[in-house]
Design an enzyme around this catalytic site. Structure first.
Site, PDB file in Angstrom:
ATOM      1  N   GLY A 198       1.246  -1.199  -0.146  1.00  0.00           N
ATOM      2  CA  GLY A 198       0.200   0.121  -0.190  1.00  0.00           C
ATOM      3  C   GLY A 198       0.993   0.803  -0.097  1.00  0.00           C
ATOM      4  N   GLY A 214      -0.064   5.407  -1.115  1.00  0.00           N
ATOM      5  CA  GLY A 214      -1.240   5.897  -0.782  1.00  0.00           C
ATOM      6  C   GLY A 214      -0.599   7.016  -0.143  1.00  0.00           C
ATOM      7  N   GLN A 215      -1.283   7.823   0.788  1.00  0.00           N
ATOM      8  CA  GLN A 215      -0.900   8.867   1.608  1.00  0.00           C
ATOM      9  C   GLN A 215      -0.089   8.869   2.258  1.00  0.00           C
ATOM     10  OE1 GLN A 215      -4.103  10.982   4.072  1.00  0.00           O
ATOM     11  NE2 GLN A 215      -2.872  12.566   4.310  1.00  0.00           N
ATOM     12  N   ASP A 219       2.332  -1.936  -4.645  1.00  0.00           N
ATOM     13  CA  ASP A 219       0.510  -1.339  -4.218  1.00  0.00           C
ATOM     14  C   ASP A 219       0.124  -2.130  -5.358  1.00  0.00           C
ATOM     15  OD1 ASP A 219      -0.424   1.647  -2.864  1.00  0.00           O
ATOM     16  OD2 ASP A 219      -1.864   0.429  -4.612  1.00  0.00           O
ATOM     17  N   TYR A 270     -15.075   0.287   8.718  1.00  0.00           N
ATOM     18  CA  TYR A 270     -13.835   0.770   8.687  1.00  0.00           C
ATOM     19  C   TYR A 270     -13.417   0.593   9.756  1.00  0.00           C
ATOM     20  CZ  TYR A 270      -9.532   3.327   9.211  1.00  0.00           C
ATOM     21  OH  TYR A 270      -8.105   4.275   8.997  1.00  0.00           O
ATOM     22  N   LYS A 291     -10.773  -2.482  12.337  1.00  0.00           N
ATOM     23  CA  LYS A 291      -9.687  -1.218  12.748  1.00  0.00           C
ATOM     24  C   LYS A 291      -9.715  -1.953  14.395  1.00  0.00           C
ATOM     25  CE  LYS A 291      -7.303   0.388   9.787  1.00  0.00           C
ATOM     26  NZ  LYS A 291      -5.610  -0.006   9.257  1.00  0.00           N
ATOM     27  N   ILE A 302      -4.426  12.511   8.870  1.00  0.00           N
ATOM     28  CA  ILE A 302      -3.069  12.546   9.039  1.00  0.00           C
ATOM     29  C   ILE A 302      -3.324  14.044   7.325  1.00  0.00           C
ATOM     30  CG2 ILE A 302      -1.144  11.833   7.643  1.00  0.00           C
ATOM     31  CD1 ILE A 302      -1.606  11.008  10.689  1.00  0.00           C
TER      32      ILE A 302
HETATM   33  P1  NAD Z   1      -4.783   5.484   0.950  1.00  0.00           P
HETATM   34  O1  NAD Z   1      -6.361   4.837   1.314  1.00  0.00           O
HETATM   35  O2  NAD Z   1      -4.385   6.847   1.003  1.00  0.00           O
HETATM   36  O3  NAD Z   1      -3.744   4.256   0.188  1.00  0.00           O
HETATM   37  C1  NAD Z   1      -3.901   2.784   0.534  1.00  0.00           C
HETATM   38  C2  NAD Z   1      -2.990   2.403  -0.129  1.00  0.00           C
HETATM   39  O4  NAD Z   1      -2.991   0.802  -0.222  1.00  0.00           O
HETATM   40  C3  NAD Z   1      -2.832   2.728  -1.300  1.00  0.00           C
HETATM   41  O5  NAD Z   1      -2.102   3.198  -2.466  1.00  0.00           O
HETATM   42  C4  NAD Z   1      -3.855   1.871  -3.063  1.00  0.00           C
HETATM   43  O6  NAD Z   1      -3.646   1.848  -3.541  1.00  0.00           O
HETATM   44  C5  NAD Z   1      -3.204   0.458  -1.675  1.00  0.00           C
HETATM   45  N1  NAD Z   1      -4.461  -0.984  -1.746  1.00  0.00           N
HETATM   46  C6  NAD Z   1      -5.238  -1.164  -1.803  1.00  0.00           C
HETATM   47  N2  NAD Z   1      -6.147  -2.277  -2.043  1.00  0.00           N
HETATM   48  C7  NAD Z   1      -5.076  -2.319  -2.196  1.00  0.00           C
HETATM   49  C8  NAD Z   1      -4.768  -4.253  -1.716  1.00  0.00           C
HETATM   50  N3  NAD Z   1      -6.048  -5.331  -1.781  1.00  0.00           N
HETATM   51  N4  NAD Z   1      -2.986  -4.160  -2.594  1.00  0.00           N
HETATM   52  C9  NAD Z   1      -2.800  -3.809  -2.720  1.00  0.00           C
HETATM   53  N5  NAD Z   1      -2.384  -2.150  -1.800  1.00  0.00           N
HETATM   54  C10 NAD Z   1      -4.258  -1.778  -1.397  1.00  0.00           C
HETATM   55  O7  NAD Z   1      -4.816   5.864   3.188  1.00  0.00           O
HETATM   56  P2  NAD Z   1      -3.654   5.884   3.568  1.00  0.00           P
HETATM   57  O8  NAD Z   1      -3.909   7.049   4.189  1.00  0.00           O
HETATM   58  O9  NAD Z   1      -2.064   5.986   3.715  1.00  0.00           O
HETATM   59  O10 NAD Z   1      -3.246   4.817   4.952  1.00  0.00           O
HETATM   60  C11 NAD Z   1      -2.498   4.126   5.178  1.00  0.00           C
HETATM   61  C12 NAD Z   1      -3.142   2.965   6.129  1.00  0.00           C
HETATM   62  O11 NAD Z   1      -2.464   4.105   7.589  1.00  0.00           O
HETATM   63  C13 NAD Z   1      -4.139   2.636   6.415  1.00  0.00           C
HETATM   64  O12 NAD Z   1      -3.688   1.375   6.914  1.00  0.00           O
HETATM   65  C14 NAD Z   1      -4.775   3.367   7.420  1.00  0.00           C
HETATM   66  O13 NAD Z   1      -5.975   2.672   7.178  1.00  0.00           O
HETATM   67  C15 NAD Z   1      -4.496   3.929   8.200  1.00  0.00           C
HETATM   68  N6  NAD Z   1      -4.586   5.381   9.320  1.00  0.00           N
HETATM   69  C16 NAD Z   1      -5.073   6.101   7.813  1.00  0.00           C
HETATM   70  C17 NAD Z   1      -5.446   7.645   8.366  1.00  0.00           C
HETATM   71  C18 NAD Z   1      -4.912   9.132   7.500  1.00  0.00           C
HETATM   72  O14 NAD Z   1      -5.225   9.957   8.152  1.00  0.00           O
HETATM   73  N7  NAD Z   1      -4.435   8.417   6.519  1.00  0.00           N
HETATM   74  C19 NAD Z   1      -5.479   7.561   9.652  1.00  0.00           C
HETATM   75  C20 NAD Z   1      -6.313   7.314  10.298  1.00  0.00           C
HETATM   76  C21 NAD Z   1      -4.920   4.789  10.078  1.00  0.00           C
HETATM   77  N1  SER Z   2      -8.014   8.794   8.440  1.00  0.00           N
HETATM   78  C1  SER Z   2      -8.484   7.920   8.634  1.00  0.00           C
HETATM   79  C2  SER Z   2     -10.237   8.141   7.736  1.00  0.00           C
HETATM   80  O1  SER Z   2     -10.588   9.297   8.106  1.00  0.00           O
HETATM   81  C3  SER Z   2      -8.461   7.998   9.860  1.00  0.00           C
HETATM   82  O2  SER Z   2      -8.216   6.562  10.576  1.00  0.00           O
HETATM   83  O3  SER Z   2     -11.071   7.237   7.639  1.00  0.00           O
END
Ligand code: NAD
Ligand code: SER
Length: 319
Positions: A8, A11-12, A34, A142, A146, A172
């Site tokens: 992954g 992603g962000q 990814d 979701y 988690k 984030i």
């Molecule tokens: P995102 O959605 O920006 O990125 C997730 C990435 O996973 C994407 O690039 C997507 O293409 C890839 N993906 C989706 N399905 C897939 C699969 N089957 N196989 C391989 N890749 C796949 O998410 P993020 O914000 O980068 O989050 C990363 C982690 O952090 C996640 O576990 C998310 O729950 C956690 N998180 C993020 C935030 C936030 O604010 N960004 C907050 C809390 C928790």
């Molecule tokens: N930024 C995430 C969401 O809003 C928190 O896990 O889903």
């Protein structure tokens, strides 16, 4: 650790955490992967592999090819997209995680990093200074995944002696890669629209308050915990990490300090109910005590940096 696989990575968080890990462990030793295949600009200089986390063989092929001994598992469907497609969220978030944990067990991985989220909390959780140990009764798919993910990771730590770590990230905020369909996305979109249009239509109400974190602190939390001495950790996969909490009114006021004619209007949608079910602020004393967590940014220092960086991107025609 010799070789780390980031699942992954496009992603962000992955697009920046992979760079941070490459800075520590070496570009060739951190393999980005990814399901998306369009190249991610920040990761072009190092190895990339297509991986679908829901397909165990797809992960296994890359684990064997690169002799992977640690996994950073970031692939997930976030809260807002998860409510649009709950079965997809369950499949990616639960089966993807289970595949990673099973491979980690079978191949005796040295370390696994799996983020959790403030989405583990729900309307029955104390909302202010939410404790580390508290009621976990989320109302989103979701959030369900988690909570189950935290329990599953702890099961693998206790039953198989695996080294698994993770934090409950707040929302984030970053300027490099757009967020992937969460509820806290408004706190990123507001900066983009402030730069582009001096106006933002917000999908949650003015008084909505959530815990948030700027990306440099997210990278610090992730890499610090990733490198922490496992024997000193009492918790493993569920650390609260606080940084800042603000209402949308306070966020808009911070932007107005730099863009005085910035305007905000409100059009709450289905994401309001998700935001309302999450805490206002977090007690992160366990993270501070067990691995020295300490954030650096507050709302105004983040706003200054976000507007400066997005302003540069806008001038170059990138946003
Ligand atoms: P995102 O959605 O920006 O990125 C997730 C990435 O996973 C994407 O690039 C997507 O293409 C890839 N993906 C989706 N399905 C897939 C699969 N089957 N196989 C391989 N890749 C796949 O998410 P993020 O914000 O980068 O989050 C990363 C982690 O952090 C996640 O576990 C998310 O729950 C956690 N998180 C993020 C935030 C936030 O604010 N960004 C907050 C809390 C928790
Ligand atoms: N930024 C995430 C969401 O809003 C928190 O896990 O889903």
């Amino acid at each position: 650790m010799k070789k780390i696989l980031v699942v992954g990575a496009y992603g962000q968080i992955g697009s920046e955490l992979t760079v941070a890990l490459r800075n520590i462990y070496g570009v060739e030793n951190v393999i980005a992967s990814d399901k998306k295949t369009e190249p991610c600009e920040s990761l072009k200089n190092g190895p990339f592999a297509y991986v679908d986390a829901t397909n165990k063989d797809s992960i296994l092929e890359i684990v064997k090819k690169y002799k992977i001994d640690a996994i950073v598992h970031l692939a997930a469907i976030l809260s807002a997209n998860g409510e649009k497609n709950p079965m997809l969220a369950w499949n990616v978030n639960m089966n993807g995680l289970l595949n990673v944990l099973e491979i980690a067990r079978e191949y005796k991985m040295e370390r696994v990093f799996v983020p959790s989220s403030i989405a583990v909390f729900g309307p029955t959780t104390p909302a202010d200074n939410t404790p580390q140990e508290t009621i976990l009764q989320p109302t989103t798919m979701y959030g369900l995944t988690k909570v189950s993910g935290e329990l599953l990771c702890n099961y693998y730590v206790n039953k198989y002696g695996l080294d698994i770590r993770g934090v409950r990230y707040p929302g984030i905020i970053s300027y490099d890669t757009l967020p992937g369909g969460g509820t806290t996305d408004y706190a990123v979109a507001i900066y983009y629209d402030a730069i582009k249009y001096k106006k933002y239509t917000c999908f949650v109400k003015a008084d909505t308050m959530l815990p948030m974190m700027y990306m440099p602190d997210c990278l610090k939390a992730s890499t610090d915990l990733f490198q922490a001495d496992f024997s000193k950790l009492k918790h493993h996969c569920n650390f609260n990490v606080g940084s800042m909490s603000f209402t949308v009114t306070e966020l808009a006021a911070s932007i107005k300090k730099y863009i005085p004619d910035f305007e905000i209007i409100y059009a709450p949608d289905y994401r309001q109910a998700i935001a309302d079910s999450w805490p206002n602020s977090l007690d992160d004393s366990a993270a501070r005590k067990e691995w020295g967590w300490k954030p650096s940014y507050d709302l105004d220092s983040m706003t200054r940096d976000m507007l400066e960086k997005l302003g540069e991107k806008h001038k170059k025609g990138l946003i």
